[in-house]
Motif scaffolding. Structure first.
Motif, short mmCIF file in Angstrom:
data_model
loop_
_atom_site.label_atom_id
_atom_site.label_comp_id
_atom_site.label_asym_id
_atom_site.label_seq_id
_atom_site.Cartn_x
_atom_site.Cartn_y
_atom_site.Cartn_z
N ASN A 181 -77.02 -17.34 15.58
CA ASN A 181 -76.41 -18.32 14.68
C ASN A 181 -75.21 -18.95 15.39
OD1 ASN A 181 -74.35 -16.52 14.58
ND2 ASN A 181 -74.81 -15.78 12.52
N SER A 182 -74.51 -19.85 14.68
CA SER A 182 -73.46 -20.60 15.35
C SER A 182 -72.28 -19.71 15.74
CB SER A 182 -72.97 -21.75 14.47
OG SER A 182 -72.56 -21.20 13.23
N GLN A 183 -72.32 -18.46 15.29
CA GLN A 183 -71.27 -17.53 15.67
C GLN A 183 -71.68 -16.64 16.82
OE1 GLN A 183 -69.52 -16.71 11.76
NE2 GLN A 183 -69.01 -18.67 12.70
N GLY A 184 -72.89 -16.87 17.30
CA GLY A 184 -73.34 -16.09 18.44
C GLY A 184 -74.03 -14.81 18.05
N ARG A 185 -74.29 -14.60 16.77
CA ARG A 185 -74.92 -13.36 16.34
C ARG A 185 -76.45 -13.50 16.41
NH1 ARG A 185 -73.69 -9.85 10.95
NH2 ARG A 185 -73.87 -7.87 12.03
N ILE A 186 -77.09 -12.48 16.90
CA ILE A 186 -78.55 -12.53 17.05
C ILE A 186 -79.22 -12.45 15.69
CG2 ILE A 186 -80.57 -11.35 17.98
CD1 ILE A 186 -78.70 -10.38 20.26
N ILE A 187 -80.07 -13.44 15.39
CA ILE A 187 -80.79 -13.44 14.12
C ILE A 187 -82.18 -12.86 14.30
CG2 ILE A 187 -81.75 -14.88 12.30
CD1 ILE A 187 -79.42 -16.82 12.94
N ARG A 188 -82.90 -13.35 15.27
CA ARG A 188 -84.20 -12.72 15.55
C ARG A 188 -84.59 -12.93 17.00
NH1 ARG A 188 -88.75 -16.53 14.42
NH2 ARG A 188 -87.77 -18.57 14.18
N THR A 189 -85.53 -12.14 17.42
CA THR A 189 -86.02 -12.21 18.79
C THR A 189 -87.27 -13.07 18.82
OG1 THR A 189 -85.15 -10.01 19.13
CG2 THR A 189 -86.72 -10.82 20.74
N LEU A 190 -87.25 -14.07 19.71
CA LEU A 190 -88.38 -14.99 19.76
C LEU A 190 -89.43 -14.54 20.76
CD1 LEU A 190 -86.34 -18.29 19.76
CD2 LEU A 190 -87.49 -17.22 17.83
N ASP A 191 -88.96 -14.07 21.87
CA ASP A 191 -89.91 -13.74 22.93
C ASP A 191 -89.30 -12.66 23.80
OD1 ASP A 191 -92.07 -13.80 24.56
OD2 ASP A 191 -91.42 -15.54 25.72
N VAL A 192 -90.10 -11.78 24.30
CA VAL A 192 -89.59 -10.71 25.15
C VAL A 192 -90.42 -10.62 26.41
CG1 VAL A 192 -89.15 -8.24 25.33
CG2 VAL A 192 -88.85 -9.38 23.14
N GLN A 193 -89.72 -10.63 27.52
CA GLN A 193 -90.39 -10.28 28.77
C GLN A 193 -89.89 -8.89 29.08
OE1 GLN A 193 -89.63 -12.91 32.13
NE2 GLN A 193 -90.10 -11.16 33.44
N PRO A 194 -90.68 -7.87 28.75
CA PRO A 194 -90.11 -6.52 28.77
C PRO A 194 -89.72 -6.09 30.18
CG PRO A 194 -92.48 -6.45 28.44
CD PRO A 194 -92.09 -7.89 28.43
N PRO A 195 -88.68 -5.25 30.26
CA PRO A 195 -88.28 -4.75 31.58
C PRO A 195 -89.34 -3.78 32.11
CG PRO A 195 -87.00 -3.70 29.86
CD PRO A 195 -87.84 -4.72 29.19
#
Lengths: 635, 371
Positions: free
Chosen positions: A231-245
């Motif tokens: 969000n505009s405060q930099g807080r993670i809302i959801r994960t869209l895509d993951v390239q797993p380690p």
């Protein structure tokens, strides 16, 4: 150099030409800056609203995700280093409406101390905006649950989980497995020099010691990425895509934790080290250095009090005595010196001396004495010299061979050099020669120096891992394996892919019979009725061979006698033993060094026997009880 | 009367220390703007500011020291500096340390050294020395040799690979030749040749990652989360700054870390986001002031060598500004050129101010050797 002039130089015309060109350049500068400005005008004025919307809706961030560190197993699949989650309570100050009030409520709820609040406020300063700051690290599970049930009341406060290393065997394995700890400035610099910044972008800990450090690249893995919506405060809302380690690879060590524990128990509270290797591969089955310390202390940052206690302890627990301890090898190298005597034809099997307990050189008043005051009598040949550990025999032999030959041959066996074991904490100790003494003391080499080297004393020092390496080379008829702790990689399904064995330049054999003579002498040391290790190895269900050693740390005056009680404890003799078993088809080699206790046959040999017993009880139980199944030898 | 004595006083002080006051003021203002922006871009890290101040101090010291050296001394040094520089560039390619995947550093045992930085001054010195040996405007053979002097180090540096620096060095040499009065017909011809050379460079000289940068620049939206990410985020930062900007420390693009390389190469995006077009115009005015002042000093210089060197230093400074702003705002590909005296970082800063030191030396020399 005079400048050739084709025509007379017209300076004012040149100046005018330059001025014209400068004006043109200035105009081009104006034009290009106008281009920049017009482009900025398009971005900032014409498309302002478009970009403002995109900025406000700018929600997609790419965050690095740390790979899980590979686990470490012993050869039988026992977990030696594992990853455990730790929880910390973190606050993003910009997201908390009333920070002081929130802190007060949290203080009551979680029992946060004033000290923790003070630390938190200290770390607030100089912190990036919108970055979480830890209020308490290492929350207990109960505390996590207590906060979780009320978390909806605390915007900007969260519990974050992270995996950290845990070493279940604590001080039993510290020197071998080592530990990880927080990446510091120096580590960061190394990471940058290796061009690995991206790969370590999310990594918290790095290997600092032992296997954890040496095999860092295998254990670390490869960073992954996470595309998140914020969000505009930099807080993670959801994960869209993951390239797993890609997690680090799980590794398997040659160690057998049961033998490691047996070594620790054998040493009790004595300073020293026990190393066991499989004779035919150089793989390290056990490597224990006493005293040890708990590596878990370092994982979360050791307190300076604890650290200085370790650092200043007279027992030097931080040293890995097996690879960094520099001990005079003493009589444990007599078999090797004897082999050189035979191979260089200075002696043969028949050659013998009459040992009166005293050795003199022509025109030298100094008398070198045997450990046995009255000597070993007539007929001391090479076999007896090893069996009885006769010093007098070796004084003469060393004198005949000379330092150059000794130094060359012993360096072929790996003395004075790193064995290449997979630990960065290794010393090359010291194999002396003429050049070394000149450089170190600016003195010529004296014959007396050679005589001392002839019984593994004087300027000669070695590490226990060098001793085990050289003994393996002797038993394997000159083939030299690098002592390796890493055995291979753990695959899914429990199989192990073995790491290939590494070898060093083999030792040339002049006459195989010479090697057999020495092997036989080491066998007799343990099994004959006069051998120095006969008591320690009485009634073993297997046959072994070996050599005792007693290292003097203190020169006894010419006519004085060594009386242990009168010598300062730290200057008392080191007890040593090297041995291997079974004699016919060797499987393990054992090196024992116990500091400042006394004679090798009395103190070190019994410990070596305990180790051999422990090994054969585990891997050859049929020797002890005829009905049990065979587990197979550790190769 | 009073006014004129004041003016003479002022002249004598600046002359004694060989400092050009207008230029110095311009540079100091620029550095102050840089510190303010780095503070915001670096996440209010005061340590970053302290380190930058130390670097600025060192660089200013180098500038003042070089300003004391008579230009004729540099002239005598030109050929040696150039020769040593080329040798070191070859050495870097053969023995150099690899940092960030590029060989730029030469480890001399006691100091790690980036020869390409020194070449930023050695190339214009060499070209100015060579061209000014003959009558101006230069004749064709001299121009050809002059270009050769430029092309050799440019290719060596492009091979490292360091596209940004090779571009700066190429332009510094070309400017000297241009200012010497190379004929317009030849300029057209060379421009045509360079156009023809570009495909050759693409195929033989550029590394894959450099090609990727250029391709991404052509069409950033094709790869919005890969290498196009930088350019897109940077344009959003600049555009959303609008006319007046979001205010110091208030730029969301930079504070929330959407912008890459915030305090180094992309600092102009942070500045534009927080201070808007008005701020940018003010910043450009400072740059323009420095450039015009530099050109004035060049025109007033005593001899051809000094003129060419001073002019080249000034125009190369402009290339920094133009290329950096161009790449950050999306009209040029990203080649890794800092915004001069504003971006955080040390290596280029020392070279830049060393150049201004030489420029001040040239601008304040007594008229001894005139005509």
């Amino acid at each position: 150099m005079p400048i050739k002039r084709q025509t007379i130089r017209d300076h004012s015309a040149e100046a005018n030409l330059f001025a014209r060109r400068a004006v043109i350049a200035a105009l081009v500068v104006f034009a290009l800056l106008a281009l920049v400005v017009s482009n900025l005008y398009v971005l900032q004025v014409e498309h302002y609203e478009d970009y403002q919307t995109r900025s406000n809706g700018n929600r997609i961030k790419v965050l690095p995700v740390a790979p899980n560190r590979g686990l470490i197993y012993d050869r039988n699949g026992v977990l030696l280093a594992e990853n455990r989650p730790v929880y910390s309570l973190e606050i993003i100050p910009e997201q908390v409406s009333n920070l002081d009030e929130t802190l007060q409520v949290l203080q009551a709820l979680m029992g946060i101390t004033d000290e923790e609040i003070a630390d938190f406020k200290k770390s607030l300063r100089g912190q990036r905006r919108f970055k979480p700051v830890a209020l308490r690290t290492r929350l207990s599970e109960e505390e996590v649950a207590r906060f979780a049930s009320r978390s909806h009341r605390f915007t900007g406060v969260s519990v974050e989980a992270r995996l950290t290393r845990y070493y279940p065997f604590k001080d039993t394995l510290t020197h071998v497995v080592g530990y990880v700890s927080k990446i510091n400035k120096k580590d960061l610099q190394k990471i940058q020099e290796a061009g690995e910044e991206d790969n370590y972008a999310a990594t918290y800990d790095i290997g600092k010691l032992g296997i954890e450090k040496y095999h860092e690249d295998i254990l670390h893995g490869k960073v992954g990425f996470q595309q998140v919506e914020v969000n505009s405060q930099g807080r993670i809302i959801r994960t869209l895509d993951v390239q797993p380690p890609t997690p680090g690879r799980d590794i398997v060590l040659n160690l057998d934790i049961r033998l490691q524990q047996a070594a620790q128990q054998a040493l009790k509270d004595m300073r020293g080290t026990i190393v066991i290797s499989s004779t035919k591969t150089g793989g390290i089955l056990a490597m224990y250095s006493n005293p040890g310390y708990d590596p878990n202390l370092f994982v979360h940052g050791i307190s300076s009090k604890n650290y200085s206690a370790l650092l200043n302890s007279p027992d030097r627990p931080l040293i890995n005595r097996a690879t960094q301890g520099q001990y005079p090898p003493a009589s444990t190298v007599k078999p090797l010196l004897g082999l050189l005597g035979l191979e260089s034809k200075k002696i043969d099997e028949e050659y013998s001396i009459n040992d009166t307990g005293r050795f003199r050189l022509p025109n030298v008043t100094h008398v070198w004495r045997d450990w046995k005051k009255w000597g070993h009598g007539k007929g001391v040949n090479i076999t007896k010299a090893i069996e009885l550990s006769c010093d007098t025999y070796y004084y003469g032999l060393a004198y005949e061979m000379g330092i150059d030959a000794i130094s060359d041959y012993m360096s072929d066996f790996g003395f004075g050099d790193y064995t290449g074991i997979d630990l960065y904490e290794e010393s090359d100790a010291n194999l002396p020669n003429r050049g070394w003494k000149k450089a170190r003391f600016n003195q010529p080499w004296y014959i007396g120096d050679t005589i001392a080297v002839g019984i593994g004393q004087g300027y000669w020092t070695s590490t226990p891992v060098q001793l085990i390496h050289a003994t393996n080379a002797l038993v394997n008829n000159g083939t030299r394996f690098v002592p390796q702790i890493l055995r291979g990689y753990h695959e899914l399904g429990g199989d192990t892919t073995l790491e290939p064995l590494k070898t060093l330049r083999p030792i040339e054999i002049v006459d195989q019979n010479n090697w057999n003579i020495i092997h036989d002498a080491m066998f007799k040391t343990v099994n004959s009725d006069i051998g120095t290790a006969r008591f320690a190895f009485a009634n073993t269900p297997y046959q072994s061979a070996g050599k005792t050693g007693t290292a003097q740390l203190f020169s006894v005056a010419q006519d004085a006698e060594y009386v242990a009680e009168e010598v300062d404890e730290r200057l008392r003799d080191n007890a040593m033993y090297v041995g291997y078993a079974p004699y016919d088809n060797p499987e393990i080699t054992v090196v024992v060094v116990v500091e400042n206790v006394g004679g090798g046959s009395k103190y070190a040999a019994p410990m070596a026997r305990k180790m051999m017993d422990a090994y054969f009880e585990l891997y050859r139980p049929e020797m002890f009880a005829s009905t049990n199944d065979t587990q197979g030898a550790a190769e | 009367m009073k006014r004129s004595t004041l003016r003479e006083n002022h002249l004598s002080i600046s002359h004694r220390f060989h400092v050009d006051l207008p230029l110095l003021i311009g540079l100091l203002v620029l550095m102050a703007v840089g510190l303010v922006t780095i503070y915001s871009a670096g996440g209010q890290d005061i340590g970053l500011i302290e380190r930058q101040i130390v670097r600025l101090g060192i660089a200013l010291g180098v500038m003042l020291a070089l300003a004391q050296v008579p230009p004729m001394a540099f002239r005598r040094l030109s050929i040696y500096a150039y020769g040593a520089g080329v040798l070191m560039l070859v050495a870097v390619l053969v023995f150099g340390d690899i940092g960030k995947g590029a060989q730029r550093w030469l480890d001399l045992g006691f100091v790690r050294f980036q020869p390409s930085e020194a070449m930023k001054l050695a190339v214009p010195m060499m070209v100015a020395w060579y061209i000014s040996k003959f009558n101006l405007p230069p004749r064709l053979p001299h121009i050809i040799i002059g270009f050769t002097l430029v092309v050799v180090p440019t290719i060596l540096i492009a091979k490292q690979p360091d596209l940004g620096t090779s571009l700066l060095i190429a332009s510094s040499g070309v400017f000297a030749i241009f200012l010497a009065g190379m004929s317009w017909r030849l300029i057209m011809l060379v421009a045509g040749l360079v156009g023809a050379f570009l495909p050759v460079m693409w195929i033989f000289l550029m590394q894959d990652y450099q090609k990727q940068r250029v391709l991404t620049f052509m069409n950033p939206e094709t790869d919005p989360l890969g290498s196009g990410y930088h350019i897109i985020q940077s344009k959003i930062a600049i555009g959303s700054g609008g006319l007046e900007g979001k205010g110091w420390l208030q730029g969301t693009q930079s504070q929330l870390e959407f912008l890459p390389e915030r305090h180094t190469d992309f600092i102009f995006a942070v500045f534009s986001e927080e201070f808007g077009l008005i701020g940018v115009l003010a910043l450009l005015a400072i740059y323009l002031f420095i450039i015009i002042r530099g050109l004035m000093l060049a025109v007033r210089a005593q001899n051809a060598y000094s003129k060419l060197l001073a002019g080249s230093i000034t125009l190369t400074f402009f290339v920094y500004v133009f290329v950096n702003m161009g790449m950050v705002s999306g009209i040029l590909p990203v080649v890794g050129v800092p915004l001069p005296l504003v971006s955080y970082g040390g290596t280029s800063m020392v070279t830049l101010l060393a150049g201004f030191g030489m420029l001040m030396g040239i601008g304040t020399q007594k008229k001894l050797l005139s005509r």
